[in-house]
Each structure stands twice: as structure tokens, then as C-alpha cells.
Motif scaffolding. Structure first.
Motif, PDB file in Angstrom:
ATOM      1  N   UNK A 152      18.047   7.827  39.127  1.00 21.04           N
ATOM      2  CA  UNK A 152      18.848   6.604  39.161  1.00 21.04           C
ATOM      3  C   UNK A 152      18.573   5.747  40.388  1.00 21.04           C
ATOM      4  N   UNK A 153      18.473   6.350  41.560  1.00 14.20           N
ATOM      5  CA  UNK A 153      18.253   5.559  42.774  1.00 14.20           C
ATOM      6  C   UNK A 153      16.897   4.867  42.739  1.00 14.20           C
ATOM      7  N   UNK A 154      15.870   5.596  42.330  1.00 13.08           N
ATOM      8  CA  UNK A 154      14.532   5.002  42.251  1.00 13.08           C
ATOM      9  C   UNK A 154      14.495   3.868  41.232  1.00 13.08           C
ATOM     10  N   UNK A 155      15.127   4.070  40.089  1.00 13.62           N
ATOM     11  CA  UNK A 155      15.131   3.036  39.062  1.00 13.62           C
ATOM     12  C   UNK A 155      15.923   1.809  39.489  1.00 13.62           C
ATOM     13  N   UNK A 156      17.005   2.035  40.228  1.00 15.26           N
ATOM     14  CA  UNK A 156      17.779   0.913  40.752  1.00 15.26           C
ATOM     15  C   UNK A 156      16.931   0.085  41.709  1.00 15.26           C
ATOM     16  N   UNK A 157      16.166   0.775  42.546  1.00 17.23           N
ATOM     17  CA  UNK A 157      15.242   0.091  43.469  1.00 17.23           C
ATOM     18  C   UNK A 157      14.176  -0.697  42.706  1.00 17.23           C
ATOM     19  N   UNK A 158      13.595  -0.073  41.671  1.00 19.47           N
ATOM     20  CA  UNK A 158      12.594  -0.754  40.848  1.00 19.47           C
ATOM     21  C   UNK A 158      13.196  -2.017  40.242  1.00 19.47           C
ATOM     22  N   UNK A 159      14.386  -1.909  39.704  1.00 12.93           N
ATOM     23  CA  UNK A 159      15.028  -3.069  39.081  1.00 12.93           C
ATOM     24  C   UNK A 159      15.211  -4.203  40.098  1.00 12.93           C
ATOM     25  N   UNK A 160      15.713  -3.859  41.294  1.00 10.54           N
ATOM     26  CA  UNK A 160      15.967  -4.890  42.302  1.00 10.54           C
ATOM     27  C   UNK A 160      14.686  -5.631  42.678  1.00 10.54           C
ATOM     28  N   UNK A 161      13.597  -4.888  42.810  1.00 13.15           N
ATOM     29  CA  UNK A 161      12.330  -5.528  43.143  1.00 13.15           C
ATOM     30  C   UNK A 161      11.832  -6.411  41.998  1.00 13.15           C
ATOM     31  N   UNK A 162      11.982  -5.934  40.773  1.00  8.38           N
ATOM     32  CA  UNK A 162      11.586  -6.732  39.615  1.00  8.38           C
ATOM     33  C   UNK A 162      12.434  -8.003  39.520  1.00  8.38           C
ATOM     34  N   UNK A 163      13.701  -7.875  39.822  1.00 13.07           N
ATOM     35  CA  UNK A 163      14.581  -9.041  39.747  1.00 13.07           C
ATOM     36  C   UNK A 163      14.150 -10.108  40.750  1.00 13.07           C
ATOM     37  N   UNK A 164      13.623  -9.680  41.882  1.00 15.00           N
ATOM     38  CA  UNK A 164      13.188 -10.649  42.890  1.00 15.00           C
ATOM     39  C   UNK A 164      11.828 -11.245  42.578  1.00 15.00           C
ATOM     40  N   UNK A 165      10.859 -10.433  42.116  1.00 11.97           N
ATOM     41  CA  UNK A 165       9.471 -10.881  42.067  1.00 11.97           C
ATOM     42  C   UNK A 165       8.905 -11.139  40.672  1.00 11.97           C
ATOM     43  N   UNK A 166       9.439 -10.517  39.661  1.00  7.29           N
ATOM     44  CA  UNK A 166       8.870 -10.553  38.314  1.00  7.29           C
ATOM     45  C   UNK A 166       8.805 -11.989  37.793  1.00  7.29           C
ATOM     46  N   UNK A 167       7.685 -12.348  37.179  1.00  4.78           N
ATOM     47  CA  UNK A 167       7.513 -13.705  36.653  1.00  4.78           C
ATOM     48  C   UNK A 167       8.627 -14.053  35.667  1.00  4.78           C
ATOM     49  N   UNK A 168       9.016 -13.074  34.865  1.00  4.08           N
ATOM     50  CA  UNK A 168      10.054 -13.289  33.861  1.00  4.08           C
ATOM     51  C   UNK A 168      11.387 -12.671  34.315  1.00  4.08           C
ATOM     52  N   UNK A 169      11.714 -12.820  35.596  1.00  7.57           N
ATOM     53  CA  UNK A 169      12.927 -12.193  36.127  1.00  7.57           C
ATOM     54  C   UNK A 169      14.181 -12.685  35.411  1.00  7.57           C
ATOM     55  N   UNK A 170      14.156 -13.926  34.925  1.00 11.76           N
ATOM     56  CA  UNK A 170      15.331 -14.467  34.243  1.00 11.76           C
ATOM     57  C   UNK A 170      15.555 -13.820  32.884  1.00 11.76           C
ATOM     58  N   UNK A 171      14.559 -13.097  32.381  1.00 10.38           N
ATOM     59  CA  UNK A 171      14.691 -12.443  31.080  1.00 10.38           C
ATOM     60  C   UNK A 171      15.011 -10.956  31.205  1.00 10.38           C
ATOM     61  N   UNK A 218       6.185   5.851  44.541  1.00 12.34           N
ATOM     62  CA  UNK A 218       5.778   4.915  43.497  1.00 12.34           C
ATOM     63  C   UNK A 218       5.102   3.659  44.071  1.00 12.34           C
ATOM     64  N   UNK A 219       4.140   3.164  43.325  1.00 11.90           N
ATOM     65  CA  UNK A 219       3.599   1.834  43.556  1.00 11.90           C
ATOM     66  C   UNK A 219       3.539   1.151  42.208  1.00 11.90           C
ATOM     67  N   UNK A 220       3.982  -0.100  42.123  1.00  9.03           N
ATOM     68  CA  UNK A 220       3.905  -0.755  40.816  1.00  9.03           C
ATOM     69  C   UNK A 220       3.439  -2.188  40.942  1.00  9.03           C
ATOM     70  N   UNK A 221       2.891  -2.681  39.854  1.00 10.18           N
ATOM     71  CA  UNK A 221       2.211  -3.968  39.778  1.00 10.18           C
ATOM     72  C   UNK A 221       2.911  -4.884  38.781  1.00 10.18           C
ATOM     73  N   UNK A 222       4.001  -5.527  39.169  1.00 10.50           N
ATOM     74  CA  UNK A 222       4.653  -6.453  38.242  1.00 10.50           C
ATOM     75  C   UNK A 222       3.901  -7.784  38.192  1.00 10.50           C
ATOM     76  N   UNK A 223       3.812  -8.348  37.028  1.00 10.47           N
ATOM     77  CA  UNK A 223       3.242  -9.691  36.904  1.00 10.47           C
ATOM     78  C   UNK A 223       4.174 -10.677  37.603  1.00 10.47           C
ATOM     79  N   UNK A 224       3.605 -11.484  38.499  1.00 11.67           N
ATOM     80  CA  UNK A 224       4.427 -12.402  39.291  1.00 11.67           C
ATOM     81  C   UNK A 224       3.984 -13.860  39.185  1.00 11.67           C
ATOM     82  N   UNK A 225       2.812 -14.125  38.631  1.00 13.09           N
ATOM     83  CA  UNK A 225       2.351 -15.514  38.591  1.00 13.09           C
ATOM     84  C   UNK A 225       1.477 -15.780  37.378  1.00 13.09           C
TER      85      UNK A 225
END
Length: 482
Positions: free
Chosen positions: A44-63, A381-388
Motif C-alpha cells: 500500500x505505501x509503495x502504491x500510494x507513492x507511485x500514485x502521487x508521482x503519477x498524479x504530478x507528472x503523468x501526461x494524462x494525470x487528469x484522467x 522501483x523505477x518507473x517511466x510514466x509518459x509525460x510529454x
């Protein structure tokens, strides 16, 4: 909870944190990870962290769905597993694998950054896997490319070789994806074309996997045809560590008076956008540093926090720019992707770009590498979210589908075994020379070596794939602003 930082190192220090990327500085984020001290689920803690980073950087964060509506108990992620539905990272992506088919995650960020910088433990070759006959049982590997100074190269394996066995075992439909990956040392049984069939030649070559650093400036030469001085360059990846070598090669091409250029990107799945921008600046006709190469789209939050990301990228002053090229000829395969496609899209507003080969991969988006920078790190973990998403100076970015760019001349690599790089009778280079000169080059008399792509398209299992699966990713690398 300590603040998190996104650190995206450049290739010059062998850390590349990006995937449709320019090179990256180290912006400090203030995103906080939400955890619950009463949580017993280890994910849960790791996934919460992943979500927060995706919410900030992900190209489709609004979705992204609301965090409370996601299943934080899922396993965080795993690279290369077909059953992605059971992994949290993939569960929150935007219609994976349709709209977002590119974001990915690795359990070890060091492995991730090494793969992005062209470092891997491998034999060091790429091959095309084809069924030997219509029974579709046994398989032959046709060597497409061998990495410079790799164990394969040192063992004597070269482009054009035919491999039929590994450690005495025939390659077949059941083992072709694992027979190399599962062996640290291998003896390769070479084949030959005899009486219209590929059979063992009796020659073997032995190699042991080692750490391999890809040198992407793989091969170049100048071909003179009448008043045409044609530069030919095989460029296999956009790696910033080899930008100086790339500039040096263009200096050589310029000194030899090159007035045509054939850029072979068949083996090139992408890399650093900064290196792509350099290559564009070395090629473009009438180099003007006020002209735009591309302009990138980020999510609204990133654009507000780092407004420079939406500034257009312009050509740089490069003394070795070839000057007055009227056109660029690009050789492509289905694996020509990301930064390679960016070259095509960026240069089209300024000069003719002629594509010879197959439809490209179709990737017009890019990512950054995100890792936990707490000391000590809580997760590896290292992950590569699409950002642009990239657009050229005309606002065009219409190649981001699975059909990619459509060639002006559809030509397939349908001559086996493959010819040496620079051989004027080699399938795609031959067609490029014909387009440039307007003069047909006679086809070789050896009918046994020729098979039409129509006959083989249902028999090809892998086209120009590295024997190390980590080298088959399609990436571009970006540098974030301060």
C-alpha cells in the motif's frame, strides 16, 4: 514523510532518467506520500507513492482515477509480465495498452537506467527469427547487427551470419525466445545456404555474456555515384555519451563534400531527445538557430510549475552541419521508433524527408524516470510514466499510432542472409541509391538467396530484435527544467 525528489541523470554520468526524453536536471518535488500507520498490506505505501508521482507528472494525470478508488493492495508492478492486470502501476494507466502502451516499471531502478543508457549484460547482437520452412517448427536466426566490441563481435559473429543451433540444440518454435536468454555462455552453430535450404555449415562460434555498452554510431561511408556524394550512416540509438563521435562523423562527411545523406535507422528504437535535436541540427538544410525543431506538451500542473517545458526547442549552431542538403533519405523498419521518428517529424517542415522501408513503430510521446530518493530509499522501483507529447514546428504529430510513418517506398528486408552494412546491393540501401541517382542497380543472380516478403510475412517471428529483451524498448529521453 520526507520530501521526494525526481532525479534524472544524463548519459554522461551513465544515468538516464527518461523515455521520450531530453536530458534531465534534478527538480525537487514537494509531493507527499500518503501512508497509513495501521496498514498491514506491504504494497500500500509503495502504491500510494507511485500514485502521487503519477498524479504530478503523468501526461494524462487528469484522467487518473481517485486514489481511494484504486486497489492499493495490488503488487506494485513487474516488467515484462503478460498478466499486467494484477499490477497496480498498470491498473492506473490511461487505457493500457491502447492509448498508453508505453509507460513501464522496473523492480530495480539501476537496471532501468542502465538499459536506457545502452548498458546491458548480453552477447551483443540482434537477429531476425524466421521459420525454416512451411512446417513452422524449426527456426533460423539471421544476424541483423552485432554491437561493436561486444562478446559476439569478439567471437567473430557478424551481420549476415546464420545461426541454427545454440549449445547443440536446434532453435525451434518452443525455445526461440529463451534459448539465448537462458545461457550465459553459448556455442552457436552457424548455417549456410545450400541447394536452396539453410543447413548447418559445421562451423561454431562460442561467446560468454558480458556488460556491453552500445556504440550507436555503428557504421558510415561515402558512396560516389556520378555527381552524387552520398553519405551513409547506420545509427542505432540516441545516446548522449556518443554525441561527440556523431559530430566528428558529420565533420568527416562534410569534409568529403557529401551532398546526399542516407540515414539508416532500421535498428534504432530511440533514445535521448537532446541527441535527436543534435542530429537534426547536423542535418537540416539552411541551419537557422531561430527555427523550431519541436514543441512539447506536458500536463497543466507541470507546465505551470516549470513553464519552460512548453518553450519550443530550436536548432543549435553546429559547425559540422552538412549545409545544403535538399533531402534526407531515412531507412526504416517496424522497430524505428521514438527519437528516430522525431527526426523525421522535426525535419519535414524544412526539407524533403524520404522514407524507404517499412512503417515505423508509432511513438510520439516520452517519459521521465521516477525513483524514490529518500535516504535510505524505501523502494527500489523505477518507473517511466509518459509525460510529454512532441509536435513539430507546424504543430504536427500525426504518427503516434501503431502504423507510425508510412514509407514513400515500401521495401522489406527480404534477402537472407543479410548483406554487410554499406553493401550497395543490400536491400534498402540499394533502393535508396536508386531513388537518389535515378539509376537501377541490377539484382543479384542468386535466386536461392531471395524470398519475397509476401512468402515470409507469416513466417517471421521477430524482426531485428536484440537477444537481450531489455534492449528492445522504444524510448526517448527528456531533461526536466529546474
Amino acid at each position: 514523510m520526507k520530501n521526494l525528489r525526481i532525479v534524472v541523470f544524463t548519459l554522461f554520468v551513465s544515468w538516464i532518467f527518461v523515455a521520450c526524453k531530453k536530458e534531465t536536471l534534478n527538480p525537487t518535488t514537494t509531493t507527499k506520500t500518503t501512508t497509513n500507520s495501521t496498514t498491514t498490506n506491504p504494497n500500500e505505501a509503495a502504491n500510494s507513492w507511485v500514485y502521487d508521482q503519477m498524479k504530478e507528472w503523468y501526461l494524462w494525470s487528469d484522467l487518473l482515477p481517485e486514489k481511494s478508488k484504486t486497489n492499493l493492495t495490488l503488487v506494485t508492478g513487474k516488467d515484462g509480465d503478460d498478466d499486467i492486470k494484477k499490477y497496480y502501476f498498470y491498473s492506473i494507466l490511461n487505457d493500457y495498452p491502447n492509448i498508453d502502451r508505453f509507460s513501464w516499471i522496473r523492480e530495480n531502478v539501476t537496471d532501468l537506467t542502465n538499459s536506457l543508457s545502452g548498458i546491458s549484460t548480453a552477447f551483443g547482437f540482434s537477429r531476425t527469427a524466421v521459420y525454416l520452412d512451411n512446417t513452422q517448427t524449426d527456426i533460423v536466426f539471421f544476424i541483423s547487427n552485432v554491437t561493436l566490441d561486444s562478446p559476439a563481435a569478439k567471437a567473430g559473429i557478424k551481420r549476415g551470419d546464420i545461426i541454427l543451433t545454440v549449445n547443440g540444440t536446434q532453435i525451434n518454435k518452443d525455445n526461440y525466445t529463451t534459448i539465448i536468454a537462458n545461457n550465459e555462455t553459448a556455442t552457436f552453430g552457424l548455417g549456410e545456404l545450400k541447394n536452396g535450404a539453410f543447413v548447418l555449415s559445421g562451423k561454431t562460434l562460442k561467446a560468454t555474456k558480458a556488460v556491453v555498452q552500445t556504440d550507436p554510431v555503428h557504421f558510415w561511408k561515402v558512396i560516389e555515384k556520378g555527381d552524387k556524394k552520398i553519405g551513409y550512416l547506420v545509427y542505432t540509438s540516441f545516446l548522449a555519451a556518443y554525441d561527440t563521435k556523431l559530430k566528428t562523423v558529420f565533420g568527416e562527411l562534410k569534409s568529403k563534400g557529401v551532398n546526399e545523406l542516407v540515414l539508416d535507422l532500421r535498428m534504432n528504437g530511440g533514445g535521448s531527445i537532446a541527441s535527436a535535436d543534435l542530429l537534426s541540427s547536423l542535418i537540416v538544410k539552411n541551419l537557422n538557430t531561430n527555427n523550431v525543431i519541436h514543441q512539447d506538451e506536458w500536463n497543466a500542473n507541470v507546465a505551470k510549475k516549470y513553464p519552460s517545458v512548453v518553450n519550443p526547442t530550436k536548432f543549435s549552431n553546429q559547425p559540422n552541419n552538412l549545409g545544403m542538403l535538399n533531402r534526407l533519405v531515412v531507412l526504416t523498419s517496424n522497430g524505428t521508433a521514438s527519437a528516430s521518428e522525431l527526426i523525421i517529424n522535426s525535419l519535414r517542415p524544412y526539407m524533403d524527408v524520404i522514407i524507404i522501408g517499412q512503417n515505423t513503430y508509432g511513438k510520439n510521446v516520452g517519459s521521465i524516470t521516477i525513483k524514490d530518493d529518500n535516504n535510505p530509499a524505501r523502494w527500489t522501483w523505477g518507473f517511466q510514466p509518459i509525460v510529454l507529447k512532441t509536435n513539430n514546428s507546424k504543430g504536427e504529430s500525426n504518427y503516434g499510432t501503431k502504423s507510425g510513418f508510412t514509407p514513400n517506398y515500401v521495401v522489406s528486408d527480404n534477402i537472407y542472409p543479410f548483406k554487410d552494412w554499406g553493401d550497395e546491393s543490400e536491400t534498402l540501401l540499394k533502393r535508396a541509391l536508386e531513388v537518389i541517382t535515378g539509376v537501377a542497380i541490377p539484382v543479384e543472380a542468386s535466386a536461392n538467396a531471395k524470398r519475397s516478403f509476401r512468402q515470409l510475412e507469416t513466417q517471421i517471428l521477430q524482426l531485428h530484435e536484440s537477444e537481450n529483451p531489455e534492449e528492445n524498448r522504444k524510448d526517448m529521453f527528456v531533461k526536466l527544467p529546474k
